[in-house]
Design a protein around this motif. Structure first.
Motif, PDB file in Angstrom:
ATOM      1  N   TRP A  48     -30.258  -9.302 -25.959  1.00 35.65           N
ATOM      2  CA  TRP A  48     -31.453 -10.130 -26.156  1.00 35.65           C
ATOM      3  C   TRP A  48     -31.497 -11.331 -25.203  1.00 35.65           C
ATOM      4  CZ3 TRP A  48     -28.088  -8.810 -30.180  1.00 35.65           C
ATOM      5  CH2 TRP A  48     -28.497  -7.733 -30.956  1.00 35.65           C
ATOM      6  N   ASP A  49     -31.207 -11.081 -23.937  1.00 31.57           N
ATOM      7  CA  ASP A  49     -31.256 -12.124 -22.897  1.00 31.57           C
ATOM      8  C   ASP A  49     -30.152 -13.180 -23.042  1.00 31.57           C
ATOM      9  OD1 ASP A  49     -33.290 -11.050 -21.432  1.00 31.57           O
ATOM     10  OD2 ASP A  49     -34.784 -12.568 -21.911  1.00 31.57           O
ATOM     11  N   HIS A  50     -29.130 -12.920 -23.856  1.00 32.51           N
ATOM     12  CA  HIS A  50     -28.049 -13.903 -24.003  1.00 32.51           C
ATOM     13  C   HIS A  50     -27.406 -14.232 -22.662  1.00 32.51           C
ATOM     14  CE1 HIS A  50     -26.972 -13.495 -28.575  1.00 32.51           C
ATOM     15  NE2 HIS A  50     -28.231 -13.808 -28.362  1.00 32.51           N
ATOM     16  N   PHE A  51     -27.341 -13.270 -21.773  1.00 40.77           N
ATOM     17  CA  PHE A  51     -26.582 -13.440 -20.534  1.00 40.77           C
ATOM     18  C   PHE A  51     -27.474 -13.762 -19.337  1.00 40.77           C
ATOM     19  CE2 PHE A  51     -23.779 -10.200 -22.805  1.00 40.77           C
ATOM     20  CZ  PHE A  51     -23.032 -11.195 -23.417  1.00 40.77           C
ATOM     21  N   PHE A  52     -28.606 -14.400 -19.611  1.00 44.86           N
ATOM     22  CA  PHE A  52     -29.510 -14.756 -18.517  1.00 44.86           C
ATOM     23  C   PHE A  52     -29.627 -16.264 -18.325  1.00 44.86           C
ATOM     24  CE2 PHE A  52     -33.203 -14.688 -15.812  1.00 44.86           C
ATOM     25  CZ  PHE A  52     -33.085 -13.482 -15.152  1.00 44.86           C
ATOM     26  N   ALA A  53     -28.950 -17.037 -19.152  1.00 43.95           N
ATOM     27  CA  ALA A  53     -29.165 -18.486 -19.157  1.00 43.95           C
ATOM     28  C   ALA A  53     -28.819 -19.147 -17.830  1.00 43.95           C
ATOM     29  CB  ALA A  53     -28.362 -19.124 -20.291  1.00 43.95           C
ATOM     30  N   ASP A  54     -27.749 -18.703 -17.159  1.00 43.57           N
ATOM     31  CA  ASP A  54     -27.338 -19.359 -15.912  1.00 43.57           C
ATOM     32  C   ASP A  54     -28.378 -19.167 -14.808  1.00 43.57           C
ATOM     33  OD1 ASP A  54     -25.060 -20.189 -17.169  1.00 43.57           O
ATOM     34  OD2 ASP A  54     -23.716 -18.768 -16.161  1.00 43.57           O
ATOM     35  N   VAL A  55     -28.924 -17.970 -14.706  1.00 38.20           N
ATOM     36  CA  VAL A  55     -29.969 -17.724 -13.704  1.00 38.20           C
ATOM     37  C   VAL A  55     -31.180 -18.596 -13.991  1.00 38.20           C
ATOM     38  CG1 VAL A  55     -31.678 -16.032 -12.922  1.00 38.20           C
ATOM     39  CG2 VAL A  55     -29.275 -15.407 -13.030  1.00 38.20           C
ATOM     40  N   ARG A  56     -31.584 -18.625 -15.231  1.00 42.93           N
ATOM     41  CA  ARG A  56     -32.764 -19.416 -15.599  1.00 42.93           C
ATOM     42  C   ARG A  56     -32.507 -20.904 -15.380  1.00 42.93           C
ATOM     43  NH1 ARG A  56     -36.366 -17.615 -20.833  1.00 42.93           N
ATOM     44  NH2 ARG A  56     -38.346 -18.453 -20.065  1.00 42.93           N
ATOM     45  N   TYR A  57     -31.298 -21.353 -15.632  1.00 47.15           N
ATOM     46  CA  TYR A  57     -30.941 -22.762 -15.476  1.00 47.15           C
ATOM     47  C   TYR A  57     -31.069 -23.215 -14.026  1.00 47.15           C
ATOM     48  CZ  TYR A  57     -28.186 -27.064 -16.102  1.00 47.15           C
ATOM     49  OH  TYR A  57     -27.759 -28.376 -16.147  1.00 47.15           O
ATOM     50  N   LEU A  58     -30.699 -22.347 -13.101  1.00 49.26           N
ATOM     51  CA  LEU A  58     -30.689 -22.731 -11.687  1.00 49.26           C
ATOM     52  C   LEU A  58     -31.980 -22.412 -10.947  1.00 49.26           C
ATOM     53  CD1 LEU A  58     -27.074 -21.653 -10.664  1.00 49.26           C
ATOM     54  CD2 LEU A  58     -27.939 -23.986 -10.939  1.00 49.26           C
ATOM     55  N   SER A  59     -32.746 -21.462 -11.433  1.00 48.31           N
ATOM     56  CA  SER A  59     -33.904 -20.996 -10.664  1.00 48.31           C
ATOM     57  C   SER A  59     -35.247 -21.206 -11.351  1.00 48.31           C
ATOM     58  CB  SER A  59     -33.754 -19.503 -10.371  1.00 48.31           C
ATOM     59  OG  SER A  59     -33.852 -18.743 -11.565  1.00 48.31           O
ATOM     60  N   HIS A  60     -35.218 -21.534 -12.641  1.00 42.38           N
ATOM     61  CA  HIS A  60     -36.458 -21.610 -13.440  1.00 42.38           C
ATOM     62  C   HIS A  60     -37.136 -20.238 -13.535  1.00 42.38           C
ATOM     63  CE1 HIS A  60     -39.044 -23.963 -15.859  1.00 42.38           C
ATOM     64  NE2 HIS A  60     -38.973 -25.080 -15.168  1.00 42.38           N
ATOM     65  N   ILE A  61     -36.369 -19.179 -13.347  1.00 43.06           N
ATOM     66  CA  ILE A  61     -36.879 -17.811 -13.420  1.00 43.06           C
ATOM     67  C   ILE A  61     -36.199 -17.113 -14.583  1.00 43.06           C
ATOM     68  CG2 ILE A  61     -36.847 -15.558 -12.259  1.00 43.06           C
ATOM     69  CD1 ILE A  61     -37.178 -17.097  -9.603  1.00 43.06           C
ATOM     70  N   GLY A  62     -36.997 -16.509 -15.462  1.00 43.37           N
ATOM     71  CA  GLY A  62     -36.426 -15.792 -16.585  1.00 43.37           C
ATOM     72  C   GLY A  62     -37.434 -15.581 -17.686  1.00 43.37           C
ATOM     73  N   GLY A  63     -37.057 -14.763 -18.646  1.00 39.85           N
ATOM     74  CA  GLY A  63     -37.963 -14.390 -19.718  1.00 39.85           C
ATOM     75  C   GLY A  63     -38.692 -13.110 -19.375  1.00 39.85           C
ATOM     76  N   ASN A  64     -39.341 -12.530 -20.387  1.00 43.01           N
ATOM     77  CA  ASN A  64     -40.099 -11.287 -20.197  1.00 43.01           C
ATOM     78  C   ASN A  64     -39.229 -10.180 -19.624  1.00 43.01           C
ATOM     79  OD1 ASN A  64     -42.484  -9.852 -20.547  1.00 43.01           O
ATOM     80  ND2 ASN A  64     -43.150 -10.184 -18.444  1.00 43.01           N
ATOM     81  N   CYS A  65     -37.939 -10.190 -20.019  1.00 41.19           N
ATOM     82  CA  CYS A  65     -36.968  -9.166 -19.583  1.00 41.19           C
ATOM     83  C   CYS A  65     -36.823  -9.095 -18.070  1.00 41.19           C
ATOM     84  CB  CYS A  65     -37.341  -7.799 -20.153  1.00 41.19           C
ATOM     85  SG  CYS A  65     -37.171  -7.712 -21.949  1.00 41.19           S
ATOM     86  N   THR A  66     -36.953 -10.228 -17.402  1.00 37.62           N
ATOM     87  CA  THR A  66     -36.735 -10.286 -15.959  1.00 37.62           C
ATOM     88  C   THR A  66     -35.287  -9.941 -15.628  1.00 37.62           C
ATOM     89  OG1 THR A  66     -38.421 -11.990 -15.667  1.00 37.62           O
ATOM     90  CG2 THR A  66     -36.754 -11.818 -13.942  1.00 37.62           C
ATOM     91  N   GLN A  67     -35.087  -9.161 -14.584  1.00 41.78           N
ATOM     92  CA  GLN A  67     -33.749  -8.907 -14.052  1.00 41.78           C
ATOM     93  C   GLN A  67     -33.609  -9.663 -12.742  1.00 41.78           C
ATOM     94  OE1 GLN A  67     -34.155  -4.425 -14.425  1.00 41.78           O
ATOM     95  NE2 GLN A  67     -31.986  -4.662 -14.863  1.00 41.78           N
ATOM     96  N   ALA A  68     -32.542 -10.438 -12.601  1.00 43.43           N
ATOM     97  CA  ALA A  68     -32.399 -11.248 -11.395  1.00 43.43           C
ATOM     98  C   ALA A  68     -30.961 -11.701 -11.201  1.00 43.43           C
ATOM     99  CB  ALA A  68     -33.324 -12.460 -11.450  1.00 43.43           C
ATOM    100  N   PHE A  69     -30.633 -11.999  -9.954  1.00 38.20           N
ATOM    101  CA  PHE A  69     -29.395 -12.664  -9.572  1.00 38.20           C
ATOM    102  C   PHE A  69     -29.772 -13.881  -8.734  1.00 38.20           C
ATOM    103  CE2 PHE A  69     -27.714  -8.633 -10.729  1.00 38.20           C
ATOM    104  CZ  PHE A  69     -26.336  -8.734 -10.857  1.00 38.20           C
TER     105      PHE A  69
END
Length: 241
Positions: A48-69
């Protein structure tokens, strides 16, 4: 070339550029203390997006099941790598923190990350990798093939685990972040109020749940990625919704 030309503007709640700079400076200070020249920040929608916080923290990108590095160098501008072009185009218009946004060619993460690291001339540098292990994920959530592709492309680089680095910085909240957290609490209250109004004998279980989601989103919230939920006279366990 202006990549924003011809794309429709997307308006989302956002932190300021001052908040971005505060975060980036704090992370880079932690990198320098560990001798890390660049971070490769893993974003996973697992749990449930638990492991996306670091990407979102640094890029302001995330949510809506976005996949990113995120490739986050010590001195150069960061690069965010998105699953495919259409989603990359969306995030180009939905935030102003990162300007270098690339698509992975449908999940060719390792190749795209390695290409950016080579552009930065980091073939013999120390690269910190997040996602090799994490809280509630002792074996990590970075795809093994992604890791192997980076190793193969940069055999002289030193790859080290940095899974706790960004998480440690995130623990210190700014005044701007606290305001967002207060807003999040108000959004939750709006959802709960809508749910209570919809709850009465005879309604189906999904009806108050739908009102909860509707109330939160009408108040400006993101869509729900996880909710523990169970109703009945004697519920014996919660359901993941």
């Amino acid at each position: 070339m202006n990549r924003r030309e011809g794309l429709e503007k997307v308006v989302l709640p956002s932190f300021s550029l001052a908040e971005r700079d505060r975060r980036w400076n704090a992370v880079r200070k932690a990198m320098a203390q560990r001798g890390i020249d660049c971070l490769v920040v893993t974003g996973s929608t697992e749990k449930w997006d638990h492991f996306f916080a670091d990407v979102r923290y640094l890029s302001h990108i995330g949510g809506n099941c976005t996949q990113a590095f995120v490739v986050f160098p010590l001195n150069e501008e960061p690069t965010c790598i998105i699953r495919e072009k259409v989603r990359a185009d969306f995030w180009i218009m939905a935030q102003d923190w990162v300007t270098d946004i690339r698509d992975s060619g449908y999940c060719h993460w390792g190749e795209t990350i390695a290409q950016r690291l080579k552009e930065l001339k980091l073939e013999k540098s120390t690269i910190g990798i997040t996602g090799l292990r994490a809280l509630r994920a002792p074996e990590g959530f970075l795809p093994s093939e992604t890791y192997h592709r980076i190793v193969e492309a940069l055999p002289q680089a030193k790859l080290v685990s940095a899974s706790d680095l960004v998480a440690g910085v995130r623990q210190i909240k700014s005044a701007e972040e606290i305001v967002f957290m207060q807003k999040a609490g108000a959004i939750l209250d709006a959802g709960l109020e809508a749910m209570v109004k919809a709850t009465r004998p005879g309604v189906k279980e999904y009806e108050p749940y739908a009102d909860l989601v509707h109330g939160m989103m009408r108040a400006g919230g993101d869509y729900l990625t996880m909710l523990y939920w169970k109703s009945g006279k004697a519920p014996y366990r919660t359901e993941h919704i």
